[in-house]
Design an enzyme around this catalytic site. Structure first.
Site, PDB file in Angstrom:
ATOM      1  N   ASP A  74      64.220  83.672  16.112  1.00  0.00           N
ATOM      2  CA  ASP A  74      62.920  83.685  15.436  1.00  0.00           C
ATOM      3  C   ASP A  74      61.984  82.762  16.206  1.00  0.00           C
ATOM      4  O   ASP A  74      62.145  81.543  16.196  1.00  0.00           O
ATOM      5  CB  ASP A  74      63.073  83.214  13.994  1.00  0.00           C
ATOM      6  CG  ASP A  74      61.794  83.451  13.179  1.00  0.00           C
ATOM      7  OD1 ASP A  74      60.752  83.715  13.806  1.00  0.00           O
ATOM      8  OD2 ASP A  74      61.855  83.351  11.950  1.00  0.00           O
ATOM      9  N   ASP A  98      81.525  32.460  25.254  1.00  0.00           N
ATOM     10  CA  ASP A  98      81.088  31.237  24.601  1.00  0.00           C
ATOM     11  C   ASP A  98      81.496  30.045  25.450  1.00  0.00           C
ATOM     12  O   ASP A  98      81.961  30.198  26.582  1.00  0.00           O
ATOM     13  CB  ASP A  98      81.663  31.139  23.183  1.00  0.00           C
ATOM     14  CG  ASP A  98      83.179  31.228  23.167  1.00  0.00           C
ATOM     15  OD1 ASP A  98      83.801  30.963  24.233  1.00  0.00           O
ATOM     16  OD2 ASP A  98      83.753  31.554  22.111  1.00  0.00           O
TER      17      ASP A  98
END
Length: 1456
Positions: A313, A571
């Site tokens: 479509d 860290d």
């Protein structure tokens, strides 16, 4: 004719990167200044058009050919705009950035900020009006109190701002006007958004709208047109205007077929059957007017229905299907729209989802498919098909063709059917289009197989890989395991770091488990590639293994991917700090997050959360004990690497790294029952060919599964496995507690320990054919190959699925690290020398005895069974002794043997679910450190301690030390007139600075409180170094980059020789059975004796003086050794010693000599001394008492208290009799005593501690509330401390202040001072003066006198340390009168009572040894030591004093 793309030309064709480092960050109050500064900067670069929109975005493509070309101007514009976008974001503060989170271009950011901050809105006007009024009152000498200012602002706000008013009123302390303004602006933005929001529903499948007043042709198919994702044709429907249109043209006859009655020659709007809907339509239009945004679709014809037929479509904006099975991913539709068909009626939308269409080379995705049950055709939106899949569609009269937009290669060709363009689907593809031909499983099963991912991720995997789903219309049921194990806080914002290739950034972090695993693993380390988010996981037994693990990981990935690691982000943990030298040698950058700021390493932290949550969910779902967490976590990482993530546009890390999709068909539910083929392991032909095992994961070095046989603990690696995913063996097995060393219990489990995990990474796949693999699977004793090519039949197990891992997915490469050997574990032999450790039945076989033919190693720790303790302690036998000397008591074994489990040991069989059955302990609360948790686990008596072999071993070590030191002789009891001192055991758990357990310590101490002065002892003394001396020596060592070593003398008091005759009873638990009435005559000092510290000090001092040390006169616990230019400082605090110096050779020689003379435990560097955490960084040394603070908060149940900004409130003032007297002041006194020690590194607490100490004899509830406020202040600043900066100038100066008559009870003044050696705060004090003074000058003058005394002592100490000051010390005083008295020789009768202080200071000043200088009150740092201050003033002075959270990370300067 020039196209639009050719008309737009960029002014500046060079890509410029604007430097905005000097631009002030935008806040909610400085927009006008900021905007002028930024606009001028970009105008200078000729880039201002990107801000105001005068340089528009060119079209993405140019050209008129069928295949458009990429517009180079668009690419250049987009790159420049992104650079400007990033630069502007960097110049915006974090509090303002959420306001522009939706902006995608620099112009959108600029316009958004202008609308928010440049408009004369109510919030801006309110702020300016009130601030102006407050400033005018202040200039007139009538300043308004802050609380009144806040009240005036809030009472003038309208009702729309009531939520803001309520939030501010709920706070304990009113916020600043700036913060109030920010909240008003945020509220105002929300109100504007609510008023101006426009709801635009979705549009779908625009085909027709029935209107009798239009002549628009409704046939949108059949023309020879080209559609691709670059057409500019609008797909939205525009409603016609009311009334009729004047059109003189003759309408053309309609040649199509009616969509209502299927008759050719008229359209649907002129169909006779349409009149029956006319009345209904008119009524509906009158009550519910049509909106152009409403989804619409064609009314399907009454043709034979096929759910797999799809129609193209070209006018549709959404895909529509009526078959739920066409959707592989679906969710309920939450919008309020319906689909309108051609006759004007509406059809409801119930779901939305995704689908896929097959082509010759690839599948085409259909996204946002609307499920409309009552429609009779499946519609494909050409527009969405082209834009989603980058394809073009060409329509011809009898066919259509789909082409790849980039290459132009045809992907599919279809033909028309019934004058419609129908997508071709072969009969063999009709079933496989949307569902897999293999057996289907429910959503819940796939949810469990994939490791319990989120619903969005689950649906994405099912949709993109077309997984077979049973009953797709059923929603995923709520998973209780996910709710239990995946609860979390609000996430932090994402990082701005970007990467362009694998291994460019590697994020790493270590996770610690509170439960020791079945294989004795306590930690795991992860390495996460930032570019692909691929994760590698290695289990660890100790954190120190991180360095070796990273070296192995680096070699593995760099060799596999032929690229080098660029940056490691971690860290500041010690396990990563030791990697710095290695990383620098290999050219790898090392970025670290600031201390105690895990948010900066957010990628690793979030990965931890993801792994742990998924792992715990896997364990919970299969009822597997938590001691198996390494297996569950490895499976979790295995699945995480294969699950799509939104960060990679719904690609999986595996696909991003290896370029191929993972194989999901081999996945099975963790912990489910499985049956591996075990025929090669059988000893005879009649044994079972398989055993029920638990599925524990996937082999990464072989294409096989890991299967655990629970009764024997053997882990099989097999390719031929049958699975029953509905059964979970662990859920039907009764378990005792964990076999880990940390969780032993009196009840023994009835199941054995298991094999250890390999040392290879648990989650490292790689493409095949990389070389020979190391085989770690169990092999049969006699078979040359553990695998069989014959497929196992599954006919006897209809409910199970037989599975073999696919070989299409990459497997792990060979690992060069150590591999587990296939040797059975040799059980340790139990020693029978200790009666407590004897096995009650040594000849009985143990169920934990390993199978001698087992190809896998057994766990090195078997489950202990400690016999029930008796009421009396069994004493070791003493060997024979002579009459002149008492032999040593027998020591406890240093390593207690392992006791095998009795086969008849009782097992918990009741049905109640307990944590003990799962082998876990109650989770720790926030900041719950080991000391607070283990406070009740430390034994109080020797009877309790002897029940635990760890305490028993510690007691044995203490007795061995006493015997080896010849501390006592065992002699008959003395006459009754002689005091016999008792003794007792003190049990303590020693912890590291991070709260982890270090060791168990048992100390034998004498009950010295029974000694009588003059009879049992004469003099007492304890060698305690002054805190000022410690800070001075550490400051000098840091400034001169000297090494600082920390020593701990083992059993220091036992080194001292007693001169007094002291008798002590025998140690509890070690009484000589042959001579129980004998006593110990002490030769050496022992802990607890009054004279023990002095005896130890004499022993140590005598030795140090003999080797050349000089005892300091200023501080007797300081010793200095000087040889030429070499110098060594030694500080003694009882049995803890700090030593530093400028000569490393002499320092090592001194340490070796001390170790030979005393039993010394040496630490590599200073890290934890007297409860003080010392963290040394290149910029200096940070001293804090973080763990001590957290222990204090845990002991007082204040860990979760709401923090406050200041330790004491400015009002009301505390008085002696305010409030109600506490019934028991013990706890108050204990907490204040703890705070006094905490002030060692916290000068900001000095005044509060001094003030609260004045009420210890009779505290009230007001004093208790003030004490709780100090604890609340500590709850917000547990890691604050002082920072000793490197590169310090050794100049001495001090700040002196006094609060005249500040105590309303007796009007005695409070004086305070703080002394600095350069920038280092080394001494501070806050205390009341001795008497009442009559003027502020007198109070300040006495404070200066006290400060000068401290300076004089410090100068003497510096002289003994060999440090000469270039300038005389300076005292800063903010009282002009006191400054003049110190500098001028003035004396009169009003100063008689302070004559001594006057003469003392005058002599110091006149001799040039001291200077007193006036300083402004705003710069008087000692002000915080004499009175409570407001929040702003207190925080300002605390920062200037040097109390900071963490040391400067990049060479920052500590401003004083």
């Amino acid at each position: 004719m020039a196209t639009h793309a050719e008309e737009i030309v960029l002014v500046n064709t060079n890509i410029l990167n604007v430097n905005m480092s000097n631009v002030t960050k935008l806040t909610s109050t400085n927009y006008l200044m900021w905007s002028r500064q930024v606009h001028a900067l970009f105008d200078g670069y000729e880039l201002a058009g990107f801000l105001d929109g005068s340089t528009p975005m060119p079209p993405a493509t140019i050209g008129t050919d069928a295949v458009p070309r990429v517009n180079p101007d668009y690419t250049r514009w987009r790159r420049q705009d992104k650079l400007i976008y990033s630069a502007i974001l960097g110049a915006i503060s974090m509090s303002v950035q959420p306001a522009v989170s939706r902006a995608t271009t620099a112009a959108q950011i600029w316009e958004t900020l202008r609308k928010i901050y440049a408009n004369p809105s109510y919030g801006h006007v309110t702020q300016l009006r009130f601030i102006t009024r407050f400033d005018q009152l202040a200039l007139l000498g009538k300043p308004m109190d802050h609380d009144e200012q806040v009240e005036r602002v809030l009472e003038n706000l309208p009702d729309d701002y009531k939520p803001v008013i309520d939030q501010i009123a709920a706070k304990d302390t009113p916020p600043s006007l700036t913060e109030i303004h920010e909240r008003l602006i945020n509220r105002e933005s929300k109100l504007l958004a609510l008023n101006s929001a426009e709801v635009v529903p979705i549009t779908a499948n625009v085909v027709t709208h029935r209107n009798t007043n239009t002549n628009r042709n409704q046939n949108n198919r059949g023309d020879n047109r080209n559609y691709n994702n670059n057409n500019n044709r609008s797909n939205s429907w525009q409603p016609s205007s009311s009334g009729s249109r004047s059109d003189n043209r003759q309408p053309k006859p309609y040649l199509g077929r009616c969509q209502i009655c299927s008759v050719q020659g008229h359209s649907a709007k002129r169909c006779p059957q349409l009149h029956q809907f006319q009345s209904t339509t008119n009524q509906q239009q009158s009550t519910s007017p049509f909106t152009p945004w409403q989804p619409r679709a064609n009314l399907a014809v009454n043709s034979p229905y096929n759910a797999n037929n799809w129609l193209l479509d070209s006018g549709a904006t959404h895909h529509i299907t009526s078959d739920f099975n066409n959707l592989s991913f679906h969710q309920p539709y939450t919008g309020g729209d319906d689909v309108m068909i051609a006759d004007g009626s509406t059809i409801p939308i119930t779901h939305t989802g995704s689908a896929s269409l097959p082509t010759s080379s690839r599948s085409l995705d259909l996204n946002k498919v609307l499920y409309v049950p009552n429609i009779h055709k499946n519609l494909i939106s050409v527009y969405r098909l082209c834009n989603t899949n980058r394809v073009s569609v060409e329509f011809f009269p009898a066919s259509f063709q789909v082409k790849d937009l980039n290459t132009g290669v045809p992907l599919l060709q279809g033909k028309t059917k019934d004058e419609l363009y129908e997508w071709p689907i072969a009969s063999s593809q009709a079933v496989s289009m949307f569902a897999s031909p293999c057996s289907k499983a429910t959503h819940s099963s796939w949810h469990s197989r994939l490791g319990h991912p989120s619903l969005a991720i689950l649906n994405s995997v099912i949709s993109n890989h077309s997984l077979p789903v049973l009953n797709p219309s059923h929603k995923l049921l709520s998973c209780s395991d996910c709710f239990i194990n995946k609860s979390h806080k609000v996430p932090f914002s994402n990082s701005t770091i970007t990467s362009s290739k694998p291994l460019e950034y590697i994020y790493s972090d270590v996770w610690s488990s509170p439960i020791l695993s079945i294989d004795n693993y306590r930690y795991y380390v992860i390495f996460v590639d930032h570019f692909t988010r691929y994760t590698w996981l290695y289990p660890l037994k100790q954190k120190s293994q991180v360095k070796d693990t990273f070296i192995i990981f680096k070699s593995l990935v760099e060799n596999r991917f032929q690229t080098r690691i660029g940056t490691l982000y971690s860290d500041n943990g010690g396990e990563f700090v030791v990697l710095r030298d290695y990383l620098s040698q290999h050219g790898i950058s090392h970025f670290t997050s600031p201390p105690h700021t895990p948010e900066h390493n957010g990628l690793s932290e979030r990965k931890h959360r993801h792994i742990v949550e998924m792992g715990l969910t896997l364990l919970s779902h299969a009822s597997v004990p938590k001691t198996y967490w390494p297996y569950a976590f490895s499976v979790a990482v295995y699945l995480i690497n294969r699950l799509p993530t939104p960060l990679l546009q719904l690609q999986s890390p595996f696909q991003k790294l290896f370029g191929q999709p993972p194989n999901y068909e081999k996945l099975k539910v963790f912990g489910c029952a499985c049956y591996p083929w075990l025929r090669p392991y059988n000893r005879h032909k009649l044994e079972d060919k398989s055993k029920q095992c638990a599925f524990m994961g996937y082999s990464l070095t072989q294409s096989a599964y890991l299967c655990l046989h629970i009764p024997t603990g053997r882990l099989y690696t097999s390719r031929h496995v049958q699975f029953d995913e509905r059964c979970f063996p662990f859920s039907t097995t009764n378990f005792g507690v964990s076999t880990s060393q940390e969780q032993r219990s009196d009840s023994a489990p009835n199941w054995p320990s298991h094999t250890t995990l390999p040392t290879t990474p648990l989650v490292l796949p790689a493409p095949p054919c990389l070389g020979p693999h190391l085989d770690t699977s169990p092999r049969p004793p006699s078979s040359p190959s553990p695998l069989c090519t014959t497929q196992v039949s599954s006919s006897n197990l209809p409910s199970s699925s037989i599975s073999s891992p696919s070989s299409s997915e990459p497997t792990a490469p060979s690992h060069n690290g150590p591999q587990p050997t296939a040797q059975p574990h040799q059980t340790q032999n139990s020693n029978s020398n200790s009666p407590i450790l004897n096995n009650p039945n040594p000849n009985s076989p143990s169920p934990n005895s390993p199978n001698q033919n087992s190809p896998l190693p057994q766990s090195p720790i078997s489950s202990p069974h400690i016999p029930t303790p008796s009421t009396s302690i069994s004493e070791p036998n003493s060997p024979s002794s002579s009459s002149t000397s008492t032999p040593p008591l027998p020591p406890v074994l240093p390593a207690p043997p392992i006791i095998q489990v009795n086969a008849q040991a009782p097992v918990n069989t009741h049905s109640m679910a307990t944590r003990a059955k799962d082998g876990i302990r109650k989770p720790n609360q926030k900041y719950s450190y080991a000391t607070s948790l283990a406070a009740n686990s430390e034994p109080r008596t020797a009877i309790q301690a002897m029940k635990d072999d760890r305490w028993r071993q510690a007691m044995g070590s203490e007795i061995n030390a006493q015997i080896g030191n010849h501390t006592w002789d065992l002699v008959p009891p003395p006459p009754p007139s002689v005091t016999i001192v008792g003794c007792r055991w003190i049990f303590t758990k020693k912890f590291n600075s991070d709260g982890s357990l270090n060791r168990y310590k048992a100390r034998l101490v004498a009950k010295g409180y029974n000694q009588r002065p003059g009879l049992d002892y004469a003099e007492t003394f304890s060698p305690v170094i002054k805190s000022t001396s410690i800070r001075i020596v550490l400051g000098v060592a840091v400034d001169r980059s000297w090494p600082i070593r920390q020593l701990d003398v083992n059993n220091a008091f036992l080194q001292g020789t007693l001169t007094d005759e002291v008798y002590m009873s025998q140690p509890p638990g070690f009484v000589d059975k042959d001579r129980p009435d004998y006593v110990c005559r002490l030769r050496k000092a022992i802990y607890g004796l009054k004279q023990a510290p002095r005896a130890w000090y004499v022993e140590l001092r005598t030795y140090l003086l003999t080797v050349g040390f000089v005892n300091s006169i200023s501080d007797t616990s300081l010793f200095v050794l000087q040889r030429g230019r070499s110098i060594i400082y030694m500080l003694v605090y009882v049995d803890d010693i700090l030593i530093t110096g400028n000569d490393t050779v002499l320092l090592k020689h001194t340490l070796d000599a001390l170790s030979q003379r005393f039993s010394v435990k040496e630490h590599e560097d200073l890290h934890y001394f007297l409860g003080i955490e010392a963290k040394r960084v290149p910029q200096g040394l940070h001293l804090s008492q973080r763990r001590y603070t957290l222990d204090l908060l845990a002991r007082t149940n204040m860990l979760t208290a709401k923090p406050v900004a200041t330790p004491m409130a400015t009002s009301p003032k505390l008085t002696l009799h305010s409030g109600t007297k506490l019934p028991d002041p013990t706890e108050y006194r204990g907490i204040v005593g703890s705070l006094q020690y905490l002030a060692f590194t916290r000068p900001d607490l000095s005044y509060a501690v001094n003030r609260l100490s004045q009420y210890m004899h009779m505290p009230t509830d007001d004093h208790w509330n003030a004490l709780k406020r100090v604890l609340r202040y500590l709850a917000g600043t547990p890691d604050h401390g002082i920072f000793l900066k490197k590169g310090n100038t050794l100049s001495l100066h001090a700040y002196s202040d006094a609060d005249w008559a500040g105590d309303t009870d007796d009007y005695v003044s409070t004086n305070g001072y703080i002394v600095y050696l350069g920038h280092h705060p080394i001494s501070w004090s806050s205390k009341k003066q001795k008497g009442v003074v009559r003027s502020s000058t007198e109070a300040e003058y006495r404070s200066v006198a006290n400060t000068s005394s401290e300076l004089q002592w410090i100068c003497s100490l510096l002289t003994e340390l060999g440090i000469q000051l270039s300038h005389p010390p300076v005292i800063y005083c903010d009282n002009v009168g006191a400054t003049y008295l110190c500098a001028n020789p003035v004396f009169h009768s009003r100063m008689k009572h302070i004559a001594l202080d006057y003469h003392f200071i005058r002599n110091q000043v006149q001799s040039g040894a001291l200077r007193v200088v006036h300083v402004s009150t705003h710069d008087q740092l000692a002000d915080t030591l004499t009175k409570p201050l407001s929040r702003v003033a207190f925080q300002n002075f605390s920062r200037k004093i040097g109390v900071i959270k963490v040391p400067p990370s990049c060479g920052g300067v500590l401003r004083i």
